[in-house]
Design a protein around this motif. Structure first.
Motif, short mmCIF file in Angstrom:
data_model
loop_
_atom_site.label_atom_id
_atom_site.label_comp_id
_atom_site.label_asym_id
_atom_site.label_seq_id
_atom_site.Cartn_x
_atom_site.Cartn_y
_atom_site.Cartn_z
N THR A 198 0.84 -1.20 0.00
CA THR A 198 0.00 0.00 0.00
C THR A 198 0.88 1.25 0.00
O THR A 198 2.06 1.20 0.33
CB THR A 198 -0.94 0.03 1.22
OG1 THR A 198 -0.19 0.32 2.41
CG2 THR A 198 -1.66 -1.30 1.38
N GLY A 199 0.27 2.38 -0.37
CA GLY A 199 1.04 3.62 -0.47
C GLY A 199 2.20 3.47 -1.42
O GLY A 199 3.31 3.93 -1.17
N ALA A 200 1.94 2.83 -2.57
CA ALA A 200 3.02 2.35 -3.44
C ALA A 200 3.20 3.15 -4.72
O ALA A 200 3.93 2.72 -5.61
CB ALA A 200 2.78 0.88 -3.79
N ALA A 201 2.58 4.32 -4.82
CA ALA A 201 2.77 5.12 -6.02
C ALA A 201 4.16 5.73 -6.08
O ALA A 201 4.65 6.08 -7.16
CB ALA A 201 1.72 6.23 -6.09
N GLY A 202 4.81 5.87 -4.94
CA GLY A 202 6.15 6.44 -4.89
C GLY A 202 6.78 6.15 -3.55
O GLY A 202 6.25 5.38 -2.74
N GLY A 203 7.92 6.77 -3.29
CA GLY A 203 8.56 6.65 -1.99
C GLY A 203 8.93 5.24 -1.60
O GLY A 203 9.32 4.40 -2.43
N ILE A 204 8.77 4.95 -0.31
CA ILE A 204 9.15 3.64 0.22
C ILE A 204 8.33 2.53 -0.41
O ILE A 204 8.85 1.46 -0.73
CB ILE A 204 9.01 3.63 1.76
CG1 ILE A 204 10.01 4.59 2.41
CG2 ILE A 204 9.20 2.21 2.31
CD1 ILE A 204 9.81 4.77 3.89
N GLY A 205 7.03 2.76 -0.60
CA GLY A 205 6.17 1.71 -1.15
C GLY A 205 6.60 1.26 -2.53
O GLY A 205 6.69 0.06 -2.81
N ALA A 206 6.86 2.23 -3.43
CA ALA A 206 7.30 1.89 -4.78
C ALA A 206 8.66 1.20 -4.75
O ALA A 206 8.91 0.27 -5.52
CB ALA A 206 7.36 3.15 -5.65
N ALA A 207 9.53 1.66 -3.86
CA ALA A 207 10.86 1.05 -3.75
C ALA A 207 10.78 -0.39 -3.25
O ALA A 207 11.48 -1.28 -3.74
CB ALA A 207 11.74 1.89 -2.82
N VAL A 208 9.91 -0.64 -2.27
CA VAL A 208 9.72 -2.01 -1.76
C VAL A 208 9.17 -2.90 -2.86
O VAL A 208 9.63 -4.04 -3.04
CB VAL A 208 8.80 -2.00 -0.52
CG1 VAL A 208 8.34 -3.41 -0.19
CG2 VAL A 208 9.50 -1.38 0.67
N ALA A 209 8.19 -2.40 -3.62
CA ALA A 209 7.64 -3.19 -4.72
C ALA A 209 8.73 -3.55 -5.72
O ALA A 209 8.79 -4.70 -6.21
CB ALA A 209 6.52 -2.41 -5.40
N GLN A 210 9.58 -2.60 -6.05
CA GLN A 210 10.67 -2.87 -6.99
C GLN A 210 11.60 -3.94 -6.47
O GLN A 210 11.96 -4.88 -7.20
CB GLN A 210 11.46 -1.58 -7.24
CG GLN A 210 12.65 -1.77 -8.18
CD GLN A 210 13.38 -0.47 -8.46
OE1 GLN A 210 12.77 0.60 -8.50
NE2 GLN A 210 14.69 -0.54 -8.65
N ARG A 211 11.98 -3.85 -5.21
CA ARG A 211 12.91 -4.84 -4.64
C ARG A 211 12.24 -6.22 -4.53
O ARG A 211 12.91 -7.25 -4.71
CB ARG A 211 13.40 -4.37 -3.28
CG ARG A 211 14.34 -3.16 -3.32
CD ARG A 211 15.59 -3.45 -4.12
NE ARG A 211 16.61 -2.43 -3.94
CZ ARG A 211 17.22 -1.79 -4.92
NH1 ARG A 211 16.90 -2.05 -6.19
NH2 ARG A 211 18.17 -0.90 -4.67
N LEU A 212 10.96 -6.27 -4.25
CA LEU A 212 10.25 -7.56 -4.20
C LEU A 212 10.30 -8.24 -5.57
O LEU A 212 10.56 -9.45 -5.67
CB LEU A 212 8.80 -7.35 -3.77
CG LEU A 212 8.55 -6.99 -2.31
CD1 LEU A 212 7.11 -6.53 -2.12
CD2 LEU A 212 8.85 -8.17 -1.40
N LEU A 213 10.05 -7.47 -6.61
CA LEU A 213 10.07 -8.02 -7.97
C LEU A 213 11.48 -8.48 -8.33
O LEU A 213 11.66 -9.56 -8.91
CB LEU A 213 9.58 -6.97 -8.96
CG LEU A 213 8.08 -6.66 -8.85
CD1 LEU A 213 7.76 -5.35 -9.56
CD2 LEU A 213 7.24 -7.80 -9.43
N GLU A 214 12.46 -7.69 -7.98
CA GLU A 214 13.85 -8.06 -8.27
C GLU A 214 14.27 -9.31 -7.51
O GLU A 214 15.15 -10.06 -7.97
CB GLU A 214 14.78 -6.89 -7.94
CG GLU A 214 14.60 -5.70 -8.86
CD GLU A 214 15.33 -4.45 -8.39
OE1 GLU A 214 15.39 -3.47 -9.15
OE2 GLU A 214 15.84 -4.45 -7.24
N ALA A 215 13.65 -9.55 -6.35
CA ALA A 215 13.97 -10.72 -5.54
C ALA A 215 13.22 -11.97 -5.99
O ALA A 215 13.37 -13.03 -5.39
CB ALA A 215 13.68 -10.44 -4.08
N GLY A 216 12.37 -11.83 -7.03
CA GLY A 216 11.71 -13.01 -7.58
C GLY A 216 10.30 -13.25 -7.14
O GLY A 216 9.77 -14.37 -7.30
N ALA A 217 9.63 -12.22 -6.60
CA ALA A 217 8.22 -12.40 -6.22
C ALA A 217 7.40 -12.82 -7.44
O ALA A 217 7.61 -12.33 -8.55
CB ALA A 217 7.67 -11.10 -5.64
#
Length: 270
Positions: free
Chosen positions: A11-30
């Motif tokens: 949640t709160g994923a349009a930018g900031g910490i949320g978008a960064a966490v989403a990016q790292r999750l995808l890079e980690a193979g989610a």
């Protein structure tokens, strides 16, 4: 918990910490990451950017992360698109510089978004995780949830409550497979923080200065790295700014001395 092949909601994923966490999750193979935010246009842009490198594994659904019906829709969309939800990142939050002059509406809004949004999501997800024997609830709180926030009673109180709810979740369900982490950063280069520096409200300006003057300003992706490391370690307290632990220890060792120090610090930023 390993991220590979897991399904997450942020949640709160349009930018900031949320978008960064989403990016790292995808890079980690989610297997799949579903993003949500109130700002639909900004959310769509973030999803499109992430989809360029992770096509078919990322989606967005705009809405209010504090609304139970939106939460039900998020979970249903994640399950339909990717599979059962393994991780939930309760990252949406609001700041504000309200003190004793805060209205009832301002208190309700802070508590609704910074605390009750977490409670409502947990009510929908935790029973299923207990049945499966596994699940992960990740709460974004703040250093203000361990210490306090100069200038903003609504923020300080709601973030303390977010930490307390995360602690309760871990104590209550930790032996049933539900893992819980709580993120408590200081200054992070996000729109939430920088908006305070541009505010015409002296109290909001002081609140932002108090955070910026307290320590180094981190990039959202640096915080996201700490988040994923904590998930991998299944570690409860996540402190991207190590000095927060020192401040927290000082607070606990001599509360009155800490309060005196905070009053002096408050004068320096106002």
């Amino acid at each position: 918990m390993l991220i590979n092949d897991k399904v997450a909601i942020v949640t709160g994923a349009a930018g900031g910490i949320g978008a960064a966490v989403a990016q790292r999750l995808l890079e980690a193979g989610a297997r799949g990451v579903l993003l949500t935010d109130l700002d639909a246009a900004r959310l769509d842009a973030t999803v499109q950017r992430l989809a360029e490198s992770h096509e078919g594994r990322v989606a967005g659904l705009a809405g209010d992360a504090g609304d139970t019906e939106h939460l039900r829709g998020l979970i249903a969309a994640a399950e339909e698109g990717f599979g059962p939800v393994d991780l939930y990142f309760a990252n949406a939050g609001i700041s504000g510089g309200a003190g004793l002059d805060a209205t009832e509406e301002e208190w309700e809004r802070a508590l609704d978004i910074n605390v009750m949004a977490h409670v409502r999501a947990a009510k929908l997800l935790v029973p299923g995780w207990v049945e499966r024997g596994e699940g992960y609830f990740f709460s974004t709180a703040s250093a203000a949830g361990l210490l306090t926030q100069i200038g903003s009673a609504t923020y300080a109180v709601s973030k303390h409550a977010a930490v307390a709810f995360s602690e309760w979740l871990s104590v209550t369900y930790g032996d049933e497979g539900v893992r819980v982490s709580c993120l408590c950063p200081q200054g992070v280069e996000t729109e939430l923080l920088m908006a305070g520096t541009r505010s015409s409200d002296p109290t909001e300006q002081a609140a932002a200065r108090a955070v910026l003057d307290a320590g180094n300003l981190l990039k959202p992706l640096d915080v996201a790295d700490e988040v994923l490391a904590a998930v991998g370690d299944e570690r409860f307290l996540v402190l991207p700014h190590p000095q927060v632990l020192d401040f927290f220890r000082h607070k606990g060792s001599d509360y009155d001395r800490w309060l005196r120090g905070m009053r002096r610090y408050q004068k320096s930023v106002r």
